[in-house]
Design a protein around this motif. Structure first.
Motif: not given
Ligand code: SAM
Length: 284
Positions: A179-183
């Motif tokens: 849901y947040l993508g790569n972080r």
């Protein structure tokens, strides 16, 4: 004659290291009439260590409604009550908040003591942005609620703080990535304890390297905020800021190359610009 009401004290307790108990916490627990404890057996050991002998009332997630009345009666009849949880701050992913509300409604003084808290302890050593952050506690149990929450905070630019139980960790890391993508993410494990560890990496890397994290013990997940590439770096960001951010990560144990990569990603700027700033600073 005015009846004197008691005071409700919110007393944090160590999250693993008994030396983190404050002098004030010990004194207040020694002075109150009754201690409301999440797990009386667990807290009994802590209290014994500090030679605190007080009546204990069990006050946890599943009996907090039933126990509110006797605790309020004590307070209304002039007795001081302290609330403690198994670890850290009461009312932070732990019982306490309802009693605070009831006390405020009854005009009973509420006195919070500062002290240990796992989320802030992880945040300050994470190397991620400490200027703006939000605490989200445990992810909701229902998958539709998890999706809703993660989509809602997906555009938030500050750092995100989560708690997670070891048996849910891998599944939660997958959902965070989904849901947040790569972080960037920093896993603060067993904070203040013998095997305290910080794993500084990113969500994508954790999908591939399941064994990167030893799935044992307690974890705080510190996740970088959204980076809006189109807006570029904030106007106030200077090359000095790039250098400070890289240095902070390096001091926290991240290799130089990785630190440059992470800072460029966090700030939405070219890796080359961060690299040049760091090289120029090191040449002077
Ligand atoms: N009230 C507590 C506080 O102020 O931090 C939090 C209690 S919550 C029920 C327990 C969760 O906090 C754990 O599952 C873990 O995510 C986190 N936690 C507590 N102690 C920790 C520690 N020593 N190291 C890492 N995480 C910890």
């Amino acid at each position: 004659m005015t009846e004197t009401k008691g005071t409700l004290y919110l007393v944090p307790t160590p999250i693993g290291n008994l030396e983190d108990m404050t002098y004030r916490a010990v004194r207040v627990l020694q002075e109150v009439h009754t201690i409301a404890a999440e797990d009386t057996r667990h807290s009994g050991l802590l209290l014994k260590h500090f030679d605190i002998k007080k009546p204990l009332i069990s006050y946890h997630e599943h009996n907090k409604d039933a126990k509110e009345e006797p605790l309020m009666e004590l307070l209304l009849s002039g007795h001081d009550v302290a609330v403690i949880s198994d670890a850290g701050m009461p009312a932070i992913s732990d019982p306490g908040a309802n009693l605070v509300l009831a006390a405020i409604d009854a005009v009973i003084p509420v006195v919070p003591l500062p002290g240990p808290n796992a989320a802030l302890t992880a945040l300050i050593a994470s190397g991620l942005d400490t200027r703006e952050f939000t605490f989200l506690g445990f992810l909701p149990k229902k998958s539709s609620h998890r999706k809703e929450l993660l989509e809602r905070v997906g555009t938030y630019e500050g750092t995100l703080l989560f708690y997670e139980a070891p048996h849910r960790l891998q599944a939660s890391l997958q959902e965070l990535y989904k849901y947040l993508g790569n972080r960037p993410i920093v896993l603060g494990r067993e904070l203040t304890k013998k095997f305290e560890t910080f794993v500084r990496t990113d969500l994508e890397a954790l999908q591939k390297a399941e064994d990167l994290v030893t799935i044992k013990g307690e974890f705080v997940l510190v996740v970088g905020g959204a980076v809006h590439a189109e807006s570029g770096a904030p106007e106030t960001m200077s090359t000095d800021d790039y250098v400070s951010a890289v240095m902070m990560l390096m001091e926290a144990g991240t290799a130089k190359k990785e630190a440059i990569r992470e800072v460029a990603k966090r700030l939405g700027v070219a890796r080359r610009d961060v690299y040049n700033a760091v090289e120029a600073a090191q040449d002077t």
